[in-house]
Design an enzyme around this catalytic site. Structure first.
Site, PDB file in Angstrom:
ATOM      1  N   LYS A 116      52.025  37.296  27.723  1.00 26.97           N
ATOM      2  CA  LYS A 116      52.824  37.929  28.752  1.00 26.97           C
ATOM      3  C   LYS A 116      51.396  37.241  29.972  1.00 26.97           C
ATOM      4  CE  LYS A 116      56.738  39.515  28.537  1.00 26.97           C
ATOM      5  NZ  LYS A 116      56.581  39.891  27.382  1.00 26.97           N
TER       6      LYS A 116
HETATM    7  C1  LIG Z   1      57.850  39.891  25.845  1.00 24.67           C
HETATM    8  C2  LIG Z   1      56.830  39.773  25.010  1.00 24.67           C
HETATM    9  C3  LIG Z   1      57.604  39.579  23.421  1.00 24.67           C
HETATM   10  C4  LIG Z   1      58.995  38.646  23.791  1.00 24.67           C
HETATM   11  O1  LIG Z   1      58.809  37.460  24.641  1.00 24.67           O
HETATM   12  P1  LIG Z   1      60.360  35.971  25.002  1.00 24.67           P
HETATM   13  O2  LIG Z   1      59.585  35.107  26.084  1.00 24.67           O
HETATM   14  O3  LIG Z   1      61.054  38.078  25.978  1.00 24.67           O
HETATM   15  O4  LIG Z   1      60.779  36.721  23.693  1.00 24.67           O
HETATM   16  C5  LIG Z   1      57.448  39.936  22.597  1.00 24.67           C
HETATM   17  N1  LIG Z   1      56.559  40.377  22.164  1.00 24.67           N
HETATM   18  C6  LIG Z   1      55.828  41.515  23.295  1.00 24.67           C
HETATM   19  C7  LIG Z   1      54.156  41.651  23.077  1.00 24.67           C
HETATM   20  C8  LIG Z   1      55.769  40.791  24.723  1.00 24.67           C
HETATM   21  O5  LIG Z   1      55.355  41.541  25.573  1.00 24.67           O
END
Ligand SMILES: *Cc1c(COP(=O)(O)O)cnc(C)c1O
Length: 499
Positions: free
Chosen positions: A113
């Site tokens: 993120k």
């Molecule tokens: C948020 C997240 C995801 C999922 O990503 P999306 O964009 O919501 O599909 C997968 N792995 C980790 C470690 C995350 O923090």
């Protein structure tokens, strides 16, 4: 280029306006009216560019009112070696011919993120400037663990903003909690609240919908905004790393220009993989996008049957950031594959809200299957994959990435497709050290150990370094000790913003 809501074509907004607004007033998500095309000559230049240069040329396609200089400055402020521990920012590690891992976790919170949330505050600042909006921005976020810390790091000490994060007090890991409550910055607020993540999220949604509060805030020149992946400003930075990974695969001599690649993406809210779909729509030669889920397998079922059904039990898994039942960004995919038919998209979303399910027509389902392949992996298989990949190759996967890895194995076996593939890795294995240690060392190593000790055990046992942001975490001072009952969330926001 203008932006429209997935549920209505009438209002056309600029990029700056949609980045400030976040979600459309009709409940839809903002999308570009047309997808810009990126030509092959430009693609040929990318392998010799830096990550920052690649990001700049991709995102400028979507930000016509921003100058080149402004974009370069924003990109430099987000992706640098103060925030990221490697100079490549998003390295592609080749594990064998045809199989590579795109590591998106070298940022300040050790999860993917950061890729978007380091750039979003910069885009938001520019958007305020473009729209001559002099308001102060209050970012309000509910988190199940990863988004909160990434948003705090992105927005801390950004002038003209405050960031308030609510997390379920008993619903995040010890490491995640410690990461959040030790956040520095004069404009950061972190509050634990009673109930689970859904309660926190509902509380935040209610605050957004509160007209009286909105009036009071307006009088003080404050606007509420969101750091959630419904915001276009969070999706846009993610498109760029697909192009960057493609260029890196050329540098690794895995593909020639215009040859195809598969991407495998561990998915929850469908934001990451949707960025991959935009990259493909822009002209990036992608063969298949493989959507990997955990036991919360609503997406896998949807891609197989064409029916989305949220009436199911929520499972707590070892890959908690994918524990999601309603994947918001799927709405943007439906809009794109139905050629912008906002009436149909609205009707599906209304059915989801009222009946808890909707079914797409067979033509749309077939169009989606042209591009996507979907699978889900259970808990045991996830842990076994971490073990196997570590002992066979010496590469340490976090549980989310392990779900993607295993999905690729199953995809290759079922289809025989030999297209070179990139596994999108979304978290450092240290962020989920209990599950990873359990998978490679057996459960007995965990006996009596807390999560912070596990970081050390994992580092000593594997020789992998603990990412800098997670080092010495337990010794940092706790700066945010607030707690509230979920009924008190609005009062807290009031107190922070209106005093
Ligand atoms: C948020 C997240 C995801 C999922 O990503 P999306 O964009 O919501 O599909 C997968 N792995 C980790 C470690 C995350 O923090």
């Amino acid at each position: 280029m203008k932006y429209v809501s997935t549920r209505n074509h009438e209002d056309k907004l600029t990029a700056a306006e949609v980045i400030i607004k976040g979600i459309a007033p009709d409940g839809g998500l903002y999308v570009p009216e047309i997808t810009p095309q990126f030509d092959l000559t430009m693609m040929g230049i990318l392998p010799s560019c830096t990550f920052q240069e690649r990001v700049a040329v991709i995102i400028e396609q979507f930000l016509p009112e921003f100058s080149e200089k402004e974009i370069d400055k924003a990109v430099a402020a987000a992706y640098n070696q103060k925030n990221f521990s490697v100079k490549e920012i998003a390295p592609v590690v080749l594990l064998e011919d045809g199989t590579a891992v795109l590591e998106l976790w070298h940022g300040p919170t050790a999860a993917f993120k950061d890729m978007a949330l380091q750039l979003l505050p910069q885009l938001l600042k520019l958007s305020m400037k473009k729209t001559k909006d002099k308001s102060k921005i209050a970012i309000l976020t509910a988190t199940s663990g990863d988004t909160g810390k990434a948003a705090l790091e992105g927005f801390k000490d950004v002038p003209g903003t405050k960031i308030i994060v609510f997390y379920p007090f008993d619903g995040v890991s010890a490491v995640q909690k410690q990461q959040m409550v030790t956040t520095e910055g004069k404009n950061t607020y972190v509050i634990g609240c009673s109930g689970n993540f859904d309660d926190a999220q509902t509380g935040v949604k209610n605050i957004f919908a509160d007209k009286e509060l909105a009036q009071e805030l307006l009088a003080k020149n404050i606007k509420l905004s969101s750091a959630n992946s419904i915001n276009w400003g969070r999706l846009l930075p993610q498109i760029a790393y697909y192009f960057s990974a493609y260029a890196e695969m050329q540098n690794h001599k895995q593909i020639g220009l215009s040859e195809k690649l598969n991407f495998v993406v561990p998915s929850g809210n469908f934001g990451n993989i949707l960025a991959g779909y935009y990259a493909k729509a822009m002209g990036l030669p992608i063969n298949k996008l493989i959507c990997a889920s955990n036991s919360n397998n609503v997406l896998a079922e949807f891609f197989t049957t064409g029916k989305y059904n949220r009436k199911r039990n929520f499972m707590k898994t070892v890959s908690p950031s994918m524990d999601i039942i309603v994947s918001s960004n799927l709405e943007r995919l439906l809009y794109l594959v139905s050629n912008g038919d906002s009436e149909r998209v609205s009707s599906w979303m209304n059915q989801l809200a009222t009946n808890g399910e909707y079914c797409i027509d067979s033509k749309t389902a077939a169009d989606i299957k042209e591009v996507f392949w979907a699978d889900w992996i259970n808990e045991e298989d996830t842990l076994r994959t971490i073990n196997k990949v570590y002992f066979e190759r010496g590469y340490l996967l976090d549980p989310h990435t392990a779900v993607a890895w295993r999905s690729l194995e199953r995809y290759r076996k079922q289809t025989g497709d030999v297209t070179p593939s990139v596994i999108v890795s979304t978290a450092s294995p240290f962020k989920f050290s209990a599950a990873v240690l359990g998978a490679i060392g057996g459960m007995d190593v965990l006996h009596d150990k807390d999560e912070f000790q596990m970081l050390d055990i994992l580092a000593k046992g594997t020789g992998w370094p603990i990412p800098q942001p997670l080092q010495g975490l337990d010794k940092r001072p706790v700066l945010h000790g607030s707690y509230c009952a979920r009924e008190e969330m609005k009062e807290i926001v009031n107190a922070i913003l209106l005093d």
